[in-house]
Design a protein around this motif. Structure first.
Motif, PDB file in Angstrom:
ATOM      1  N   ALA A 133       0.607  -1.164  -0.139  1.00  0.00           N
ATOM      2  CA  ALA A 133       0.026  -0.013  -0.012  1.00  0.00           C
ATOM      3  C   ALA A 133       0.701   1.247   0.041  1.00  0.00           C
ATOM      4  N   ARG A 134       2.208   0.981   0.461  1.00  0.00           N
ATOM      5  CA  ARG A 134       2.910   2.354   0.438  1.00  0.00           C
ATOM      6  C   ARG A 134       3.108   2.867  -0.933  1.00  0.00           C
ATOM      7  N   ARG A 135       2.690   2.277  -1.970  1.00  0.00           N
ATOM      8  CA  ARG A 135       2.908   2.376  -3.666  1.00  0.00           C
ATOM      9  C   ARG A 135       1.713   2.876  -3.920  1.00  0.00           C
ATOM     10  N   LEU A 136       0.644   3.132  -3.445  1.00  0.00           N
ATOM     11  CA  LEU A 136      -0.778   3.342  -3.813  1.00  0.00           C
ATOM     12  C   LEU A 136      -0.689   4.848  -4.770  1.00  0.00           C
ATOM     13  N   ALA A 137       0.146   5.783  -4.507  1.00  0.00           N
ATOM     14  CA  ALA A 137       0.163   6.959  -5.306  1.00  0.00           C
ATOM     15  C   ALA A 137       1.363   6.945  -6.259  1.00  0.00           C
ATOM     16  N   ASP A 138       2.242   6.136  -6.468  1.00  0.00           N
ATOM     17  CA  ASP A 138       3.381   6.085  -7.032  1.00  0.00           C
ATOM     18  C   ASP A 138       2.879   6.481  -8.843  1.00  0.00           C
ATOM     19  N   ASP A 139       2.010   5.830  -9.154  1.00  0.00           N
ATOM     20  CA  ASP A 139       1.461   5.934 -10.506  1.00  0.00           C
ATOM     21  C   ASP A 139       0.322   7.101 -10.692  1.00  0.00           C
ATOM     22  N   PRO A 140       0.716   8.225 -11.047  1.00  0.00           N
ATOM     23  CA  PRO A 140      -0.467   9.241 -11.012  1.00  0.00           C
ATOM     24  C   PRO A 140      -1.410   8.917 -11.883  1.00  0.00           C
ATOM     25  N   ALA A 141      -1.274   8.424 -13.185  1.00  0.00           N
ATOM     26  CA  ALA A 141      -2.391   8.041 -14.153  1.00  0.00           C
ATOM     27  C   ALA A 141      -3.322   7.093 -13.527  1.00  0.00           C
ATOM     28  N   ALA A 142      -2.528   6.039 -12.797  1.00  0.00           N
ATOM     29  CA  ALA A 142      -3.525   5.033 -12.460  1.00  0.00           C
ATOM     30  C   ALA A 142      -4.527   5.721 -11.013  1.00  0.00           C
ATOM     31  N   LEU A 143      -3.963   6.612 -10.436  1.00  0.00           N
ATOM     32  CA  LEU A 143      -4.536   7.072  -9.193  1.00  0.00           C
ATOM     33  C   LEU A 143      -5.837   7.780  -9.921  1.00  0.00           C
ATOM     34  N   ALA A 144      -5.418   8.769 -10.992  1.00  0.00           N
ATOM     35  CA  ALA A 144      -6.413   9.747 -11.153  1.00  0.00           C
ATOM     36  C   ALA A 144      -7.557   8.976 -11.730  1.00  0.00           C
ATOM     37  N   ALA A 145      -7.174   7.840 -12.413  1.00  0.00           N
ATOM     38  CA  ALA A 145      -8.278   6.905 -13.107  1.00  0.00           C
ATOM     39  C   ALA A 145      -9.274   6.429 -12.212  1.00  0.00           C
ATOM     40  N   SER A 146      -8.520   5.957 -10.999  1.00  0.00           N
ATOM     41  CA  SER A 146      -9.290   5.258  -9.845  1.00  0.00           C
ATOM     42  C   SER A 146     -10.475   6.144  -9.179  1.00  0.00           C
ATOM     43  N   ILE A 147      -9.945   7.391  -9.216  1.00  0.00           N
ATOM     44  CA  ILE A 147     -10.972   8.448  -8.398  1.00  0.00           C
ATOM     45  C   ILE A 147     -11.833   9.271  -9.311  1.00  0.00           C
ATOM     46  N   ASP A 148     -11.573   9.096 -10.633  1.00  0.00           N
ATOM     47  CA  ASP A 148     -12.224   9.834 -11.897  1.00  0.00           C
ATOM     48  C   ASP A 148     -13.919   9.550 -11.653  1.00  0.00           C
ATOM     49  N   GLY A 149     -14.678  10.447 -11.503  1.00  0.00           N
ATOM     50  CA  GLY A 149     -16.045  10.079 -11.457  1.00  0.00           C
ATOM     51  C   GLY A 149     -16.702  10.009 -10.305  1.00  0.00           C
ATOM     52  N   ALA A 150     -15.898  10.190  -9.235  1.00  0.00           N
ATOM     53  CA  ALA A 150     -16.281   9.772  -7.715  1.00  0.00           C
ATOM     54  C   ALA A 150     -17.269  11.017  -7.396  1.00  0.00           C
ATOM     55  N   ASP A 151     -18.296  10.578  -6.576  1.00  0.00           N
ATOM     56  CA  ASP A 151     -18.864  11.747  -6.011  1.00  0.00           C
ATOM     57  C   ASP A 151     -18.406  12.071  -4.579  1.00  0.00           C
ATOM     58  N   LEU A 152     -17.889  11.261  -3.982  1.00  0.00           N
ATOM     59  CA  LEU A 152     -17.149  11.469  -2.467  1.00  0.00           C
ATOM     60  C   LEU A 152     -15.908  10.603  -2.584  1.00  0.00           C
ATOM     61  N   ILE A 153     -14.994  11.557  -2.178  1.00  0.00           N
ATOM     62  CA  ILE A 153     -13.466  10.533  -2.024  1.00  0.00           C
ATOM     63  C   ILE A 153     -13.246  10.781  -0.706  1.00  0.00           C
ATOM     64  N   TYR A 154     -12.785   9.797   0.225  1.00  0.00           N
ATOM     65  CA  TYR A 154     -12.249   9.672   1.518  1.00  0.00           C
ATOM     66  C   TYR A 154     -10.889   9.446   1.805  1.00  0.00           C
ATOM     67  N   PHE A 155      -9.921   9.937   2.475  1.00  0.00           N
ATOM     68  CA  PHE A 155      -8.601   9.476   2.793  1.00  0.00           C
ATOM     69  C   PHE A 155      -8.372  10.162   4.141  1.00  0.00           C
ATOM     70  N   SER A 156      -7.065   9.662   4.676  1.00  0.00           N
ATOM     71  CA  SER A 156      -6.875  10.079   6.046  1.00  0.00           C
ATOM     72  C   SER A 156      -5.383  10.409   6.123  1.00  0.00           C
ATOM     73  N   GLY A 157      -5.100  10.864   7.536  1.00  0.00           N
ATOM     74  CA  GLY A 157      -3.815  11.078   7.828  1.00  0.00           C
ATOM     75  C   GLY A 157      -2.893   9.774   7.703  1.00  0.00           C
ATOM     76  N   ILE A 158      -3.535   8.648   7.783  1.00  0.00           N
ATOM     77  CA  ILE A 158      -2.679   7.456   7.775  1.00  0.00           C
ATOM     78  C   ILE A 158      -2.334   7.125   6.022  1.00  0.00           C
ATOM     79  N   THR A 159      -3.170   7.527   5.291  1.00  0.00           N
ATOM     80  CA  THR A 159      -2.909   7.485   3.829  1.00  0.00           C
ATOM     81  C   THR A 159      -1.900   8.298   3.532  1.00  0.00           C
TER      82      THR A 159
END
Length: 313
Positions: free
Chosen positions: A107-133
């Motif tokens: 999970a420490r690599r979850l945001a290493d790929d900006p394109a994959a991350l952007a595609a994963s959250i594209d079109g979301a109505d609500l996005i949740y994250f935390s200080g642990i993220t």
């Protein structure tokens, strides 16, 4: 409706009986999404955005999520990596302590790929994250995450954030303060716990937490205080909202996460901040009456918006 949560799913060991443990999967942002999934209408789409390993436990994680109606969007699978692990031990009052093994988790690599991350959250109505993220990823990855969140907010997504400060995950309090402040400024809804804010920022009172975060642009701030009243700030108005009934804790693991999930589910249904906070208190009280972070979804059936008369009330 589409809801996305970003963070780390770990292997959880709980319910110790001598040398025997119960294995499950959990993690703060997953726990919150779990309760969102349990409380949202059946046709809502929920995705957990992370990074997974190529080991058997990661495959079990993904299958577990799918079986419970949670997708993984475009989350990468990292060769040679595996999930983190934690164990919960309890004292006689239901308070818990944790031991972690997560230093090289996928999970420490979850945001290493900006394109994959952007595609994963594209079109979301609500996005949740935390200080642990934020804590488990490096500085460059945090930049990728904040860029993706800003683009999603511009497209109409509501961003929600729990600062969830865990000192051991950060190289210094200064680094944590900078990242968490940026997380608050990126978010429309902020769900801090007062003890964490007091430890990191030196807030003397919950009102100090509300004032500090509110200046950053959040529309709604809910300051949690365990089993005590929550402080609710929305558009400049502050209210203290007490739990509707006392709770006897068996295991407080997941209490704040379930509160967050219930609050956000009620918010998405159009309930105001005070009513959503009362509902969140009620759900959290039910969760701490059981062992482990994830209460089975059917145990909340009477609280669903399409299920009993107490829904979101």
């Amino acid at each position: 409706m589409r809801v996305v949560s970003i963070g780390e799913c770990m292997i959880e060991l709980s319910g110790r009986d001598g040398a025997t443990w119960r294995q499950g999967f959990a993690g703060d942002t997953l726990n919150t999404l779990w309760y969102l999934r349990a409380l949202l209408p059946a046709d809502a789409v929920t995705d957990y955005v992370s990074a997974f390993g190529d080991d058997p436990f990661s495959a079990e994680q993904i299958a577990f999520l799918k079986q419970n109606g949670i997708g993984t969007a475009h989350s990468p699978v990292i060769e040679g990596k595996a999930p983190g692990l934690y164990a919960i031990t309890l004292d006689g009052t239901g308070e818990r302590s944790f031991t972690y093994w997560r230093g090289d988790a996928a999970a420490r690599r979850l945001a290493d790929d900006p394109a994959a991350l952007a595609a994963s959250i594209d079109g979301a109505d609500l996005i949740y994250f935390s200080g642990i993220t934020l804590a488990i990823i490096d500085e460059a990855a945090r930049g990728h995450l904040f860029d993706a969140l800003a683009q999603a907010a511009e497209a109409g997504a509501t961003i929600a954030f729990d600062p969830n400060y865990r000192p051991r995950l950060w190289p210094s309090p200064e680094t944590a303060r900078a990242a968490i402040e940026r997380g608050c400024m990126a978010s429309a809804i902020v769900l801090p716990t007062f003890d964490d804010e007091q430890a990191l920022f030196g807030d003397a009172m919950p009102e100090d937490t509300v004032g500090r975060i509110g200046i950053g642009g959040a529309r709604t701030v809910i300051v949690k205080r365990g089993g005590d009243d929550a402080l609710v700030w929305q558009d400049g108005t502050v209210r203290s909202v007490a739990p509707p009934e006392p709770a006897a804790p068996v295991d407080t693991t997941g209490a704040g996460d379930s509160f967050n999930g219930a609050f956000l589910a009620a918010h998405l249904s159009g309930i105001g901040a005070v009513g959503a906070t009362l509902f969140a208190h009620r759900v959290a009280a039910r969760v701490i009456g059981r062992h482990g972070a994830l209460l089975p979804a059917d145990a909340l059936a009477d609280l669903r918006p399409d299920g009993g008369t107490t829904a979101f009330s």
